[in-house]
Design a protein around this motif. Structure first.
Motif, PDB file in Angstrom:
ATOM      1  N   UNK A   1     128.915  13.881 -49.813  1.00 20.59           N
ATOM      2  CA  UNK A   1     128.352  15.024 -50.579  1.00 20.59           C
ATOM      3  C   UNK A   1     127.799  15.920 -49.883  1.00 20.59           C
ATOM      4  N   UNK A   2     128.061  17.389 -50.437  1.00 19.17           N
ATOM      5  CA  UNK A   2     127.281  18.418 -49.859  1.00 19.17           C
ATOM      6  C   UNK A   2     126.014  18.357 -50.165  1.00 19.17           C
ATOM      7  N   UNK A   3     125.075  19.012 -49.017  1.00 25.35           N
ATOM      8  CA  UNK A   3     123.965  19.258 -48.852  1.00 25.35           C
ATOM      9  C   UNK A   3     123.891  20.595 -49.687  1.00 25.35           C
ATOM     10  N   UNK A   4     122.514  21.282 -49.836  1.00 25.36           N
ATOM     11  CA  UNK A   4     122.222  22.463 -50.489  1.00 25.36           C
ATOM     12  C   UNK A   4     122.909  23.381 -49.382  1.00 25.36           C
ATOM     13  N   UNK A   5     122.375  23.493 -48.311  1.00 25.21           N
ATOM     14  CA  UNK A   5     122.989  24.215 -47.197  1.00 25.21           C
ATOM     15  C   UNK A   5     124.433  24.211 -47.067  1.00 25.21           C
ATOM     16  N   UNK A   6     125.086  23.151 -47.342  1.00 21.71           N
ATOM     17  CA  UNK A   6     126.699  22.929 -47.378  1.00 21.71           C
ATOM     18  C   UNK A   6     127.202  23.912 -48.456  1.00 21.71           C
ATOM     19  N   UNK A   7     126.521  23.781 -49.430  1.00 21.69           N
ATOM     20  CA  UNK A   7     126.970  24.426 -50.605  1.00 21.69           C
ATOM     21  C   UNK A   7     127.043  26.155 -50.262  1.00 21.69           C
TER      22      UNK A   7
ATOM     23  N   UNK B   1     122.891  33.590 -55.869  1.00 23.63           N
ATOM     24  CA  UNK B   1     123.130  32.053 -55.895  1.00 23.63           C
ATOM     25  C   UNK B   1     122.062  31.703 -57.035  1.00 23.63           C
ATOM     26  N   UNK B   2     122.739  30.820 -58.028  1.00 22.34           N
ATOM     27  CA  UNK B   2     121.793  30.461 -59.069  1.00 22.34           C
ATOM     28  C   UNK B   2     121.863  28.831 -59.307  1.00 22.34           C
ATOM     29  N   UNK B   3     121.210  28.442 -60.262  1.00 19.23           N
ATOM     30  CA  UNK B   3     121.140  27.002 -60.636  1.00 19.23           C
ATOM     31  C   UNK B   3     121.768  26.565 -61.867  1.00 19.23           C
TER      32      UNK B   3
ATOM     33  N   UNK C   1     129.049  24.236 -57.203  1.00 19.34           N
ATOM     34  CA  UNK C   1     129.016  23.290 -56.186  1.00 19.34           C
ATOM     35  C   UNK C   1     127.856  22.349 -56.240  1.00 19.34           C
ATOM     36  N   UNK C   2     127.974  21.228 -55.727  1.00 19.10           N
ATOM     37  CA  UNK C   2     127.084  20.320 -55.723  1.00 19.10           C
ATOM     38  C   UNK C   2     126.126  20.573 -54.613  1.00 19.10           C
ATOM     39  N   UNK C   3     124.763  20.272 -54.657  1.00 14.74           N
ATOM     40  CA  UNK C   3     124.008  20.246 -53.815  1.00 14.74           C
ATOM     41  C   UNK C   3     122.969  18.997 -53.684  1.00 14.74           C
ATOM     42  N   UNK C   4     123.576  18.070 -53.316  1.00 11.96           N
ATOM     43  CA  UNK C   4     122.924  16.748 -53.596  1.00 11.96           C
ATOM     44  C   UNK C   4     121.765  16.418 -52.966  1.00 11.96           C
ATOM     45  N   UNK C   5     121.505  17.277 -51.647  1.00 12.16           N
ATOM     46  CA  UNK C   5     120.361  16.771 -51.017  1.00 12.16           C
ATOM     47  C   UNK C   5     119.867  17.928 -49.751  1.00 12.16           C
ATOM     48  N   UNK C   6     118.647  17.747 -49.344  1.00 12.85           N
ATOM     49  CA  UNK C   6     118.423  18.772 -48.433  1.00 12.85           C
ATOM     50  C   UNK C   6     119.114  18.393 -47.074  1.00 12.85           C
TER      51      UNK C   6
ATOM     52  N   UNK D   1     114.308  24.733 -54.286  1.00  9.72           N
ATOM     53  CA  UNK D   1     114.585  24.427 -52.910  1.00  9.72           C
ATOM     54  C   UNK D   1     115.981  24.556 -52.383  1.00  9.72           C
ATOM     55  N   UNK D   2     116.855  23.856 -53.597  1.00  8.82           N
ATOM     56  CA  UNK D   2     118.365  23.898 -53.288  1.00  8.82           C
ATOM     57  C   UNK D   2     118.919  25.301 -53.033  1.00  8.82           C
ATOM     58  N   UNK D   3     118.556  26.348 -54.009  1.00  4.87           N
ATOM     59  CA  UNK D   3     118.707  27.601 -53.879  1.00  4.87           C
ATOM     60  C   UNK D   3     118.428  28.209 -52.698  1.00  4.87           C
TER      61      UNK D   3
END
Length: 255
Positions: free
Chosen positions: A200-206, A244-246, A185-190, A231-233
């Motif tokens: 877009x998804x935020x990282x929290x949205x992911x 959760x991984x990257x 899943x994309x985690x485009x922004x904070x 930070x995204x993770x």
């Protein structure tokens, strides 16, 4: 890992342009000898060639027509027709409506349209599109990106991977990814961008989407320049209890 496993190899995960040692979005899916190139962002073709030749691909699947997901189709065209590759048949290419004309518009340099269809057998995606490619079943759903865009569910040997492509959180993605073994899943922004017109998804949205789908594992990708992969993770972990991984470039993940 065996040849029958459903496996994801990350060719690149950068956005909106490539970083040193990290191309834009692109992935190689393999299962039982079947090989599918998923998204063809800038720089991913060179990474793809570490694993498979163009004439060994079973298909290409494209989520949407932004350049950071499609640009390397242009050089793949030259490689397929004018280099050291001899295609037994055009490579099946699944993508949004207009993809062939978009490629031709860039590649045509004379009164004769470039022979896109000699390199790619284009099949346009629609909501609910399903294709059987060797050992893989590929199901696509239309998602929310402000343009024709699709998410993917790939299934093989009783395992399922879901890939968001680029999209705001939406019911179609949640339904498609329901119960998947791995959610990419994309985690485009904070923070959310775009107000009511989010794309877009935020990282929290992911993390939220992973939790809502019951995904067994989450892999964040398409991490934008406003946050680091770590930070995204962290943002995703705060809203999802599973692993959760990257999607690090050149990493390999067995589903």
């Amino acid at each position: 890992m065996t040849d029958a496993d459903l496996t994801l190899t990350v060719l690149g995960s950068a956005t909106p342009y490539p970083a040193p040692d990290n191309p834009c979005s692109g992935y190689l899916l393999t299962a039982g000898g079947t090989r599918v190139w998923v998204d063809a962002g800038t720089g991913t073709l060179a990474e793809l060639r570490r694993h498979v030749r163009l004439d060994e691909l079973d298909a290409i699947w494209i989520s949407h027509l932004h350049a950071d997901h499609t640009a390397d189709l242009l050089t793949a065209f030259y490689g397929a027709l004018y280099a050291d590759v001899r295609l037994p048949a055009p490579i099946p290419l699944y993508g949004p409506s207009g993809i062939a004309d978009r490629l031709a518009g860039f590649l045509t340099n004379s009164s004769r349209r470039s022979p896109i269809e000699d390199a790619f057998a284009v099949e346009e995606l629609h909501d609910g599109h399903e294709a059987r490619v060797g050992g893989l079943t590929l199901t696509s759903r239309a998602v929310s990106h402000g343009m024709p865009a699709f998410a993917l569910r790939a299934e093989a040997a009783g395992r399922a991977l879901a890939y968001s492509g680029d999209t705001a959180p939406c019911a179609a993605l949640t339904e498609l990814a329901d119960g998947c073994d791995l959610l990419l899943c994309e985690a485009d922004s904070a923070e959310p961008v775009g107000g009511d017109e989010r794309v877009h998804h935020t990282a929290g949205d992911a993390g939220d989407t992973a939790r809502a789908t019951g995904a067994r594992r989450l892999l964040v990708t398409h991490v934008g320049p406003s946050l680091t992969p770590a930070e995204a993770q962290e943002h995703a972990v705060a809203r999802y209890d599973g692993p959760v991984g990257y999607a690090a470039p050149r990493s390999v993940h067995t589903v």
